[in-house]
Enzyme design. Sequence first.
Site, PDB file in Angstrom:
ATOM      1  N   GLY A 299       0.822  -1.207   0.000  1.00 20.57           N
ATOM      2  CA  GLY A 299       0.000   0.000   0.000  1.00 20.57           C
ATOM      3  C   GLY A 299       0.857   1.260   0.000  1.00 20.57           C
ATOM      4  CB  SER A 300       0.101   4.653   1.220  1.00 15.43           C
ATOM      5  OG  SER A 300      -1.020   4.851   0.378  1.00 15.43           O
TER       6      SER A 300
END
Length: 594
Positions: A299-300
Amino acid sequence: MTMNGSFMKKDSKSAGERTGRRAFIGLCFLFGFVILFLRFGYLQVLQAETMKLKARQQYEKPVTLASNRGAIVDRQGKPLALNLDVSSVYATPSAIDDPAGVARQLTRVLGVPRESLERRLRAKRDFVWVQRKIEDAQVKRLIDLDLPGVDILVESRRFYPQGTLLAHVLGFAGIDSQGLEGLENGYDEHLRGQARQVVLQQDALGRIIIPESRRKPQALSGHAISLTIDEVIQYIAEQALDQAVKATKARGGAVLVMAPKTGQMLAWALRPTFDPNHIPQASPEQWRNRGVTDPYEPGSTLKVVLAAAALELNRVKPDTLLYAGDGEIPISGTVIHDHEKAGWVTFREAVQRSSNVAFVKMTWDLGKEQVYQFLRTFGFGEKTGIDLPGESIGILSRPDQWSLRTLPSLAIGQEIAVTPLQLLTAVSAIANEGWLMRPFLVREISDYQGRSVREHVPHIRRRPISAETAKTVTDLLVNVVEQGTGKRAAVPGYRVAGKTGTAQKIDPETGTYSSTKLVGSFVGFVPAEDPRLSILVVIDEPQGPAWGGVVAAPVFRKVAEQTLRYLSVAPGDESRGAALRSRPAPDGYQPNWE
């Protein structure tokens, strides 16, 4: 006269025959004695050693026993794996008149299936194992029974005094002292000592007799191993992870702690876990070391690396303006969203807000070759080289295999799978002025006399970015914690640099991203000016809010705060000393390693 002469002739003839027979018999005896003498000489001189061996085999029975494995201790010398003397039961079938009855009584005490035990007791052998490494209570009951042909030997059993603490890293050893998982397996050649042999004596009826002096045979232990792990920091990490998994009703999680300037691992906590003292009650699902074996989409948190790439290539500056529009961008028939509309933002604000749209546009500008090259340079798609078996390289396909959606997907941490250790090692490079280190767990190997056999030292793999770029990225990550999505990771009195991440998991039934199965994470380091700790927190499938800033950032704060206090890193201290110092453990820590 004539008659008397006839008798005398017959007597002379009989006497001659008797003399001949005596001579013949004498020669036979002489020949026999010569043969016996030669045979005796042959056996006593030429076959002396062979005959001695055969004689010993008539009354001695050698049995090979497992060796004493070397101890495993933490960086302060506290034992994490050692050996205990335990009893094993064996039988002499030739000395058992009632195998069925003996088998029945042994089954009541040991729980061994009666049929298979009876077959062993009926075997035409001098020695059979009944059951290895039994409990003290079972030993007492067997002694009270005093079964004929059944006796006990002392062996060594591996014991883990802290139970589940650091279980996935330590692994476990088998009944014959062979390392099967974790460090026990990876360093088996060093930990395993020389096999012991005890000589059992047999009486004239073939029954085994053990001299008291041989009931506990001596053997050389294997090498001892000193780890980089600190037992107290490990306790802090496991306690914080347990609380988070319970509070969020998560499927599992991970907390990894590293000294970023050296690559030394300080803590390695995973859930679910197991007790290596009770392997039959555990499963491969529990003892698998997900820190190196199970890659996941980050993810981020991957935006840390992508931001470093853009800054290193001078494609952006912290104040460069990017248009995030109304919070969404169409990509190959799908739409990538931000959690809020942003409009025009600086790159600093894009990192602070974790803007998906801004990062998609930035990676487009970088191009797939540059993105791929920096991901590889930061260690993704290859092993970190840690001294643990079973490490995965993760998943990072080559650019010629990418679809039109791959590049924008990478911008938000999708279409790539990394292990927790890979991600922590990459972010630690930013904490270490751009130097990517090889993580390691074993500091030193010593022989049974305490002499050093091998000492492991920090190893630089390469330098993905410059010190200047690393400092700029650090400032951006500090802003994330002070002003952005990572506020709950803030530690009072210290500057924390970090990044949140929330990733969707693939639904195995539909093959698409799930809207309910998520991974919340936070990765960062502290103090930002001169990092002593880099920490990754992953919470797998939390129920309810799953944002990394909500479920993982508070765990980072808890682990960092207690560990900094334990290491006596004063608030605002740039901690120029590189050596780790230990101080009193946190409240609630109760070791049982004595």
